[in-house]
Design an enzyme around this catalytic site. Sequence first.
Site, PDB file in Angstrom:
ATOM      1  N   ARG A  63      -2.148  -0.402  -9.640  1.00 22.41           N
ATOM      2  CA  ARG A  63      -1.705   0.666  -9.240  1.00 22.41           C
ATOM      3  C   ARG A  63      -0.015   1.053  -9.897  1.00 22.41           C
ATOM      4  O   ARG A  63       0.370   1.929  -9.838  1.00 22.41           O
ATOM      5  CB  ARG A  63      -1.452   0.555  -7.639  1.00 22.41           C
ATOM      6  CG  ARG A  63      -2.678   0.776  -6.854  1.00 22.41           C
ATOM      7  CD  ARG A  63      -2.454   0.819  -5.649  1.00 22.41           C
ATOM      8  NE  ARG A  63      -3.728   1.196  -4.987  1.00 22.41           N
ATOM      9  CZ  ARG A  63      -3.959   0.905  -3.485  1.00 22.41           C
ATOM     10  NH1 ARG A  63      -3.299   0.028  -2.956  1.00 22.41           N
ATOM     11  NH2 ARG A  63      -5.190   1.350  -3.059  1.00 22.41           N
ATOM     12  N   ASP A  66       0.756  -1.195  -0.039  1.00 22.00           N
ATOM     13  CA  ASP A  66      -0.061  -0.120   0.033  1.00 22.00           C
ATOM     14  C   ASP A  66       0.858   1.214   0.325  1.00 22.00           C
ATOM     15  O   ASP A  66       0.165   2.397  -0.327  1.00 22.00           O
ATOM     16  CB  ASP A  66      -1.033  -0.084   1.295  1.00 22.00           C
ATOM     17  CG  ASP A  66      -2.312  -0.957   1.082  1.00 22.00           C
ATOM     18  OD1 ASP A  66      -2.274  -1.198  -0.207  1.00 22.00           O
ATOM     19  OD2 ASP A  66      -2.954  -1.215   2.035  1.00 22.00           O
TER      20      ASP A  66
END
Length: 429
Positions: free
Chosen positions: A338, A307
Amino acid sequence: MKKVQYQIINPVKLGGKITVPSSKSDCHRAVICAGLSHGISEIENVNFSEDIEATCEAMKNLGIDIVKLKDGLIVKGEDKLRIKNSNIHCAQSGSTLRFLIPLAATVENEVTFEGEGKLVERPLKPYYDIFNKQKIEYKNKAGRLPLTINGQLKPGEYRIEGNISSQFISGLLFALPLLDGNSKIIITTELESRPYVDMTLDALNKFSIKIENNNYKEFIIKGNQKYKSCNYKVEGDFSQAAFLLTLGILGEGTECIGLNAKSLQGDKVVLEILKSMGAQIIDEEESIKAVPSKTHGTVIDASQCPDLVPVLAALASVSEGTTKIVNAARLRIKESDRLAAISCELNKIGADVEEKEDGLIIRGKAKLRGGSVYSWNDHRIAMALAAISSKCTEPLIIKDSSCVKKSYPEFWQHFRKLGGNIDEWSVGE
């Protein structure tokens, strides 16, 4: 007509003191454990993000009484789940979905899980493998949500790969102690995201569930255990602090209040990574300070802290030298791809980011252009881009900026509090 929110950020240096929002990861676990406990638990310091709201609503549908306070919850737990609403809506929360599927499979009723956005296509194969082995009926829509399950988990041996999301392991750790018999989870490859499993084990222990951890290779779970209620204070979130610390490093310094220096959160490693990039980070008893610093490239292993990649990639794009981010393939199945998202948007504003199959190579620049970028409807992409806005020579315009509500609803308010100069537009599309 859908309203799309834009943030127009005029580049200025930011700084100041801010209380970090509570940990989403910690709160999911506390709500679930409290819901499975006999008695009443009070959970303090709750940040009501969309993901946490999803878990609360899902637990209510599983028969748990939850009362929402200003910044906390009163949870009246049940040691046996009873389905109030067989449709469990998980919004875009992967934790809600993957933590609760095994729990729903401890009752006899048919249950359907629904979701939004990228969640509908997030992989669930480890659970499907278990359902096939145990002859639990399930159906989905060509591998996508909605998922309907009908059948009960049985105690026994569960084999799970360690290089997939730790959420599958945590989901089983919540459910297996409730079964009428002992179970074992065998990890068949090296375990990634180990700190998230540690957080689950710690939460279970606080609610009186005992798991034997054999060096992260296998977990021995006795059946017929009872969760016991307790009062629980949710920690501050290191993954959200990463954005605030980055703002301070590039600006006038930030002081983050409410972080636990002894936390098990894997994203606490952000402090060491920032230091390895040349940032001056000061740990104090009740706060962590980021001092304005000149940062440089490094090598970042993302296997235990996926993350953090968007914000670290953004910081690397305005740091001296080259940064390599490795072991990051799992970022492709998050709220967005991402790796593609952060490389695409940073390059739009003048960065030099090369996308690899399982990582990024970032060649830092002193300044970026600014201009228009898109969040990919991903909270961490939007906040990562905002965190480096002070290094742009022109305003930075972030499309679909309201996605921060997923994890950090107050982000833009806090951005302003730290001195951010932003205008907000909503446009129909």
